[in-house]
Every structure is written in C-alpha cells, then in structure tokens.
Design a protein around this motif. Sequence first.
Motif, PDB file in Angstrom:
ATOM      1  N   PRO A   1       2.713  -0.622  -4.704  1.00  0.00           N
ATOM      2  CA  PRO A   1       1.346  -0.548  -4.181  1.00  0.00           C
ATOM      3  C   PRO A   1       0.329  -0.835  -5.279  1.00  0.00           C
ATOM      4  O   PRO A   1       0.443  -0.345  -6.403  1.00  0.00           O
ATOM      5  N   GLY A   2      -0.644  -1.667  -4.940  1.00  0.00           N
ATOM      6  CA  GLY A   2      -1.686  -2.025  -5.892  1.00  0.00           C
ATOM      7  C   GLY A   2      -1.326  -3.168  -6.817  1.00  0.00           C
ATOM      8  O   GLY A   2      -2.121  -3.525  -7.688  1.00  0.00           O
TER       9      GLY A   2
ATOM     10  N   ASP B   1      -5.526   1.313  -3.077  1.00  0.00           N
ATOM     11  CA  ASP B   1      -4.351   1.295  -3.946  1.00  0.00           C
ATOM     12  C   ASP B   1      -4.569   0.498  -5.221  1.00  0.00           C
ATOM     13  O   ASP B   1      -3.725   0.505  -6.108  1.00  0.00           O
TER      14      ASP B   1
ATOM     15  N   VAL C   1       0.840  -1.197   0.000  1.00  0.00           N
ATOM     16  CA  VAL C   1       0.000   0.000   0.000  1.00  0.00           C
ATOM     17  C   VAL C   1       0.877   1.251   0.000  1.00  0.00           C
ATOM     18  O   VAL C   1       2.032   1.212   0.427  1.00  0.00           O
ATOM     19  N   SER C   2       0.308   2.355  -0.459  1.00  0.00           N
ATOM     20  CA  SER C   2       1.059   3.615  -0.508  1.00  0.00           C
ATOM     21  C   SER C   2       0.805   4.493   0.705  1.00  0.00           C
ATOM     22  O   SER C   2       1.641   5.309   1.072  1.00  0.00           O
TER      23      SER C   2
END
Length: 147
Positions: free
Chosen positions: A64-65, A131, A12-13
């Motif tokens: 992230p994502g 994300d 995640v960010s």
Amino acid sequence: MFMKLEVVVVPVSDVDRAKAFYESLDWRLDADFPLDARYRVVQFTPPESEASIIFGTGVTDMTPGSIQGLQLTVFDLDEARDALVKAGVDVSEIWHDSTGVFHHAGTRERLSGPHPERADYSSFASFEDPDGNGWILQEIKTRLPGR
C-alpha cells in the motif's frame, strides 16, 4: 492494433478509507464487489477519464502506498487544485520542473509556481491518497499534434 489503458491497480491498506477518499474527489464509483472476506474489488473513474483505478482486498500484492506518479491531466491547474483543497485534500502548491520538461522523480528539481510561460505539459501540483499513493496533476490546454 487498438489498445487503450483501461485500469490501474492502486494498492491500499483500508478499502473503506480509500473508497471514502476517492468519493470525496467526486470520482464516479463504477463498482464495489465485496465477494467475500478475502476478495473485494472497488473501481473509480476520475471525471472525464476513460481509464479507471481499482483497489480492494486480494487484488494486488503491491505494498500500500507504493504507486507514485499517477498522472491526471487537467485544463486549469488552479481550478483543479482549488477543488481538491475544497474537498479536504492536502495538495502541493503549483510547481514546475527545472528542465521545463515533464518532471523528475520525487521532489527533486521542483521550482515553485507554474512554468514561467505556462507552457502546456509543464505545470504540476501533487497529492497523495491516505496510503501515500502519489498523484500528479498536469496542466494541458492544447495537446501536441496527434494527441
């Protein structure tokens, strides 16, 4: 030999945004260890699950994502989907794969609605975290023998 999947790391960010998202799903917050500015570990467990997710700062080098296809099994797909929608999550409509077996990557071969026979393991809905990490709900009422 005994082995169980225990944890999946989710990149995640924004840790606080991800934490708020998973809290909104009513997942159990198991840990939040802000050890310093470069290392924080947050762990959540979905209801009734034995496996958890971990995200945070300094826990992975993944983008992230970038995680797709994280799967949550549910007994009642309609009920689970409705609960997510009520929590404010953008959830796909229920779908099944053209083969009737599991599902293809991405959105290829998705057909609208549940499997025509509502066969176990064959009806799905999907959503993403903030994300873009992709989650799939899979309906299973009766598990295969040995499961």
